[in-house]
Design an enzyme around this catalytic site. Sequence first.
Site, PDB file in Angstrom:
ATOM      1  N   GLU A   1     -11.999   7.306  -6.015  1.00 44.28           N
ATOM      2  CA  GLU A   1     -12.180   6.795  -3.994  1.00 44.28           C
ATOM      3  C   GLU A   1     -13.333   7.176  -3.977  1.00 44.28           C
ATOM      4  OE1 GLU A   1     -11.038   4.724  -1.056  1.00 44.28           O
ATOM      5  OE2 GLU A   1      -9.095   4.841  -2.627  1.00 44.28           O
TER       6      GLU A   1
ATOM      7  N   CYS B   1      -6.716   2.903 -12.904  1.00 46.96           N
ATOM      8  CA  CYS B   1      -7.539   4.447 -12.177  1.00 46.96           C
ATOM      9  C   CYS B   1      -8.850   3.553 -11.760  1.00 46.96           C
ATOM     10  CB  CYS B   1      -7.167   5.438 -12.756  1.00 46.96           C
ATOM     11  SG  CYS B   1      -5.692   6.185 -12.460  1.00 46.96           S
TER      12      CYS B   1
ATOM     13  N   ARG C   1      -3.000   5.525   7.866  1.00 49.01           N
ATOM     14  CA  ARG C   1      -2.234   4.923   8.891  1.00 49.01           C
ATOM     15  C   ARG C   1      -1.146   5.050   9.253  1.00 49.01           C
ATOM     16  NH1 ARG C   1      -3.868  -0.774   7.503  1.00 49.01           N
ATOM     17  NH2 ARG C   1      -2.919  -1.256   9.782  1.00 49.01           N
TER      18      ARG C   1
ATOM     19  N   ARG D   1       4.414   4.983 -16.713  1.00 45.36           N
ATOM     20  CA  ARG D   1       4.368   5.101 -17.868  1.00 45.36           C
ATOM     21  C   ARG D   1       5.918   5.875 -18.233  1.00 45.36           C
ATOM     22  NH1 ARG D   1       3.007   0.754 -17.467  1.00 45.36           N
ATOM     23  NH2 ARG D   1       0.278   0.502 -18.166  1.00 45.36           N
TER      24      ARG D   1
ATOM     25  N   ARG E   1       1.020  -1.224  -0.095  1.00 39.34           N
ATOM     26  CA  ARG E   1      -0.428  -0.361  -0.101  1.00 39.34           C
ATOM     27  C   ARG E   1       0.619   1.281  -0.331  1.00 39.34           C
ATOM     28  NH1 ARG E   1      -4.836   1.063   2.240  1.00 39.34           N
ATOM     29  NH2 ARG E   1      -4.499   3.005   1.428  1.00 39.34           N
TER      30      ARG E   1
ATOM     31  N   TYR F   1       3.754   6.238   3.225  1.00 40.65           N
ATOM     32  CA  TYR F   1       2.664   7.449   3.153  1.00 40.65           C
ATOM     33  C   TYR F   1       3.213   8.709   3.069  1.00 40.65           C
ATOM     34  CZ  TYR F   1      -0.644   3.485   3.739  1.00 40.65           C
ATOM     35  OH  TYR F   1      -1.107   2.466   4.430  1.00 40.65           O
TER      36      TYR F   1
ATOM     37  N   ARG G   1      -4.328   7.513  -3.767  1.00 38.99           N
ATOM     38  CA  ARG G   1      -4.397   5.656  -2.899  1.00 38.99           C
ATOM     39  C   ARG G   1      -3.291   4.628  -3.994  1.00 38.99           C
ATOM     40  NH1 ARG G   1      -8.374   8.042  -0.306  1.00 38.99           N
ATOM     41  NH2 ARG G   1      -8.214   8.006   2.305  1.00 38.99           N
TER      42      ARG G   1
END
Length: 124
Positions: free
Chosen positions: A77, A74, A115, A62, A6, A107, A89
């Site tokens: 959210e 893509c 988180r 890319r 993540r 993050y 994210r």
Amino acid sequence: MTRGVRGATTVLENKENQLIMNTKILIEEMVAKNNIQPSDISHVFISVTEDLNAGFPSKALRKIPGWTYVPVMCMREIDVPGSLQACIRVMMVVNTNEDQQNIQHIYHNKATKLRPDLLSKRGE
């Protein structure tokens, strides 16, 4: 074994160059910290909050040498009231021998709020 790696970041403005640049920086750290090669990647999902629509953050992949054939998608959210805005994210699914607790999730910027439990385990 496949594992999810993540990552998340935020941008200051809804501008295509910021979406791509911040995503590229995030992805590059995710692969560096987890010793990932492009051929180890099954696929990458990238989600953006509703306020980000100036471009596709997937274009960042890319720009990374060797990533031509990495599948990426893509999506938007879920728009939860009070949630972090201007957020990108990433969920990268990789083939690895690492135990789940050894995966380093990354993050950046305001996304560190997502988180904090993972950040504290690494002493950051």
